[in-house]
Design a protein around this motif. Structure first.
Motif, PDB file in Angstrom:
ATOM      1  N   LEU A  94       0.657  -1.412   0.240  1.00  0.00           N
ATOM      2  CA  LEU A  94       0.012  -0.350   0.222  1.00  0.00           C
ATOM      3  C   LEU A  94       0.804   1.279   0.099  1.00  0.00           C
ATOM      4  CD1 LEU A  94      -2.136  -1.214   3.067  1.00  0.00           C
ATOM      5  CD2 LEU A  94      -2.752  -0.892   0.464  1.00  0.00           C
ATOM      6  N   LEU A  95       0.108   2.488  -0.678  1.00  0.00           N
ATOM      7  CA  LEU A  95       0.855   3.476  -0.328  1.00  0.00           C
ATOM      8  C   LEU A  95       0.035   4.475   0.944  1.00  0.00           C
ATOM      9  CD1 LEU A  95       0.181   5.626  -3.591  1.00  0.00           C
ATOM     10  CD2 LEU A  95       2.377   4.605  -3.086  1.00  0.00           C
ATOM     11  N   ARG A  96      -0.421   4.417   1.429  1.00  0.00           N
ATOM     12  CA  ARG A  96      -1.234   4.485   3.138  1.00  0.00           C
ATOM     13  C   ARG A  96      -1.740   3.624   3.341  1.00  0.00           C
ATOM     14  NH1 ARG A  96      -0.601  10.284   2.936  1.00  0.00           N
ATOM     15  NH2 ARG A  96      -0.356  11.381   1.277  1.00  0.00           N
ATOM     16  N   PRO A  97      -2.113   3.668   4.567  1.00  0.00           N
ATOM     17  CA  PRO A  97      -2.804   2.731   5.632  1.00  0.00           C
ATOM     18  C   PRO A  97      -4.487   2.529   5.381  1.00  0.00           C
ATOM     19  CG  PRO A  97      -1.787   3.515   6.849  1.00  0.00           C
ATOM     20  CD  PRO A  97      -1.884   4.428   5.482  1.00  0.00           C
ATOM     21  N   SER A 105       2.481  -0.147   4.792  1.00  0.00           N
ATOM     22  CA  SER A 105       2.703   1.122   3.392  1.00  0.00           C
ATOM     23  C   SER A 105       3.243   1.315   3.362  1.00  0.00           C
ATOM     24  CB  SER A 105       1.082   1.890   3.746  1.00  0.00           C
ATOM     25  OG  SER A 105       1.065   2.861   5.009  1.00  0.00           O
ATOM     26  N   LEU A 106       3.631   1.870   2.161  1.00  0.00           N
ATOM     27  CA  LEU A 106       4.890   3.264   2.380  1.00  0.00           C
ATOM     28  C   LEU A 106       4.855   4.471   3.293  1.00  0.00           C
ATOM     29  CD1 LEU A 106       7.465   3.650   0.172  1.00  0.00           C
ATOM     30  CD2 LEU A 106       6.366   4.596  -1.207  1.00  0.00           C
ATOM     31  N   SER A 107       3.965   5.038   3.664  1.00  0.00           N
ATOM     32  CA  SER A 107       3.324   5.935   4.275  1.00  0.00           C
ATOM     33  C   SER A 107       4.473   6.008   5.107  1.00  0.00           C
ATOM     34  CB  SER A 107       2.997   6.513   4.513  1.00  0.00           C
ATOM     35  OG  SER A 107       1.146   5.936   5.125  1.00  0.00           O
ATOM     36  N   GLU A 108       4.701   4.585   5.544  1.00  0.00           N
ATOM     37  CA  GLU A 108       4.775   4.320   7.331  1.00  0.00           C
ATOM     38  C   GLU A 108       6.335   3.794   7.707  1.00  0.00           C
ATOM     39  OE1 GLU A 108       0.748   2.602   9.170  1.00  0.00           O
ATOM     40  OE2 GLU A 108       2.057   0.803   7.247  1.00  0.00           O
ATOM     41  N   VAL A 109       7.083   3.808   6.866  1.00  0.00           N
ATOM     42  CA  VAL A 109       8.606   3.511   6.471  1.00  0.00           C
ATOM     43  C   VAL A 109       9.245   5.082   6.366  1.00  0.00           C
ATOM     44  CG1 VAL A 109       7.694   1.242   6.408  1.00  0.00           C
ATOM     45  CG2 VAL A 109       8.658   2.666   4.203  1.00  0.00           C
ATOM     46  N   GLU A 110      10.578   4.757   6.730  1.00  0.00           N
ATOM     47  CA  GLU A 110      11.369   6.080   6.257  1.00  0.00           C
ATOM     48  C   GLU A 110      11.907   5.619   4.571  1.00  0.00           C
ATOM     49  OE1 GLU A 110      14.638   6.215   9.249  1.00  0.00           O
ATOM     50  OE2 GLU A 110      12.941   6.658  10.392  1.00  0.00           O
ATOM     51  N   TRP A 111      10.843   5.882   3.788  1.00  0.00           N
ATOM     52  CA  TRP A 111      11.190   6.199   2.478  1.00  0.00           C
ATOM     53  C   TRP A 111      11.563   7.441   1.806  1.00  0.00           C
ATOM     54  CZ3 TRP A 111       9.919   9.865  -1.257  1.00  0.00           C
ATOM     55  CH2 TRP A 111       8.656  10.286  -0.732  1.00  0.00           C
ATOM     56  N   ARG A 146       1.822  12.872  -6.196  1.00  0.00           N
ATOM     57  CA  ARG A 146       2.100  14.120  -5.684  1.00  0.00           C
ATOM     58  C   ARG A 146       1.277  14.043  -4.926  1.00  0.00           C
ATOM     59  NH1 ARG A 146       0.149  18.648  -9.891  1.00  0.00           N
ATOM     60  NH2 ARG A 146      -2.793  18.879  -9.912  1.00  0.00           N
ATOM     61  N   ALA A 147      -0.316  13.753  -4.789  1.00  0.00           N
ATOM     62  CA  ALA A 147      -0.849  14.057  -3.178  1.00  0.00           C
ATOM     63  C   ALA A 147      -0.578  12.496  -2.572  1.00  0.00           C
ATOM     64  CB  ALA A 147      -2.308  12.672  -4.392  1.00  0.00           C
ATOM     65  N   PHE A 148       0.492  11.895  -2.907  1.00  0.00           N
ATOM     66  CA  PHE A 148       0.839  11.390  -1.348  1.00  0.00           C
ATOM     67  C   PHE A 148       2.272  11.922  -1.358  1.00  0.00           C
ATOM     68  CE2 PHE A 148       4.548   8.421  -0.175  1.00  0.00           C
ATOM     69  CZ  PHE A 148       4.396   7.024   0.641  1.00  0.00           C
ATOM     70  N   ASP A 149       2.976  12.550  -1.717  1.00  0.00           N
ATOM     71  CA  ASP A 149       4.310  13.692  -1.360  1.00  0.00           C
ATOM     72  C   ASP A 149       4.017  14.507  -2.729  1.00  0.00           C
ATOM     73  OD1 ASP A 149       6.948  14.822  -1.181  1.00  0.00           O
ATOM     74  OD2 ASP A 149       6.922  13.783   1.018  1.00  0.00           O
ATOM     75  N   ALA A 150       4.102  16.069  -1.920  1.00  0.00           N
ATOM     76  CA  ALA A 150       4.701  16.784  -3.365  1.00  0.00           C
ATOM     77  C   ALA A 150       5.465  16.731  -3.567  1.00  0.00           C
ATOM     78  CB  ALA A 150       3.754  18.343  -2.544  1.00  0.00           C
ATOM     79  N   ARG A 151       6.577  16.280  -3.570  1.00  0.00           N
ATOM     80  CA  ARG A 151       7.644  16.500  -3.752  1.00  0.00           C
ATOM     81  C   ARG A 151       7.623  15.487  -5.376  1.00  0.00           C
ATOM     82  NH1 ARG A 151      11.130  14.676   0.839  1.00  0.00           N
ATOM     83  NH2 ARG A 151      10.025  13.570   1.696  1.00  0.00           N
ATOM     84  N   LEU A 152       7.102  14.426  -4.965  1.00  0.00           N
ATOM     85  CA  LEU A 152       6.979  13.297  -6.001  1.00  0.00           C
ATOM     86  C   LEU A 152       6.220  13.766  -7.910  1.00  0.00           C
ATOM     87  CD1 LEU A 152       6.053  10.183  -4.618  1.00  0.00           C
ATOM     88  CD2 LEU A 152       8.090  11.001  -5.057  1.00  0.00           C
TER      89      LEU A 152
END
Length: 263
Positions: A94-97, A105-111, A146-152
């Motif tokens: 997952l991207l988010r929980p 999910s990716l949001s839960e790790v230090e990517w 970008r909704a996951f992280d604006a930098r993307l």
């Protein structure tokens, strides 16, 4: 009718399986789809290239992938992106929980932003090399990363400029045409819902996105807890998109079918 209505029907997840690639192909050649999204980290991408490159009229998108959601079918990054993977080296599910979904999910790790940028670059570079007709990028399991992280969003915009691709219009606000509800997963009901939705479509440009696939033993093993009927969902999607009554209604209403190339 003189209404100016344009509909972009996008078929997602080519390259993820034989079933998905052939379903996307048939949705274009026998149905109303005009753009096909290819998942570059997946095992069936060479088959997708052999299949789609013989059809230059089919618009191809590079479907940027940062997750691997199925239980029995997995894919890995093209790069050494350890911050994006599980202990087996596969993308996280997952991207988010999600509510009721305990998978990581990716949001839960230090990517790492640098690793994500390198992975997206690798997917795009391979995509344009393997698919000369690629015109754009899109995002897997998200309207836009970008909704996951604006930098993307900035990373993807820079890569699109570098490789001469367009960024996904759906991710930039193109209104989404629902077509039919998720349930019931029955072709006749989906066709009826799609026809009614077409009748109510307003002027402008709209996008419909789904995942057509052909039945196969491989597809029957695709799924995860809470979404075990992937095969039925995707086969009925294909049957719906290739139903003659839908093509006829689109013609009657004067709706123009377009691809990303036409935007």
């Amino acid at each position: 009718m003189n209404r100016d209505i344009r509909l972009l029907v996008r078929a997602d997840d080519a390259g993820s399986s034989w079933s998905s690639t052939m379903g996307c192909l048939r949705a274009c050649t026998e149905g109303i789809a005009r753009s096909v999204e290819v998942m570059m980290p997946c095992a069936w991408v060479p088959h997708a290239a052999l299949t789609l490159n013989d059809r230059p009229e089919i618009d191809v998108g590079i479907h940027l992938t940062l997750t691997s959601e199925w239980d029995a079918v997995k894919w890995r990054p093209l790069t050494q992106a350890k911050s994006l993977t599980d202990p087996a080296g596969c993308f996280l599910p997952l991207l988010r929980p999600r509510d009721g979904d305990g998978r990581p999910s990716l949001s839960e790790v230090e990517w790492s932003l640098e690793e994500v940028a390198a992975e997206l670059r690798a997917q795009i570079a391979l995509g344009v090399a393997m698919f000369p007709n690629a015109s754009h990028v899109s995002c897997h399991m998200a309207a836009h990363f970008r909704a996951f992280d604006a930098r993307l969003g900035d990373v993807i915009a820079d890569l699109c400029r570098e490789f001469g691709l367009k960024d996904d219009a759906f991710g930039h606000g193109l209104p989404r045409f629902a077509g039919y509800p998720k349930f019931p997963r029955e072709t006749e009901r989906r066709v009826d819902a799609f026809l009614r939705a077409l009748d109510g479509l307003e002027e402008g440009t709209h996008v419909f996105i789904d995942h057509p696939a052909m039945a196969s033993p491989e597809l029957s093993m695709t799924g995860h807890d809470g979404y075990e009927d992937v095969a039925k969902d995707r086969v009925t999607c294909l049957e719906t998109l290739t139903t003659p009554a839908i093509r006829e209604r689109i013609a009657q209403l004067g709706i123009t079918l377009i691809s990303y190339r036409d935007l």
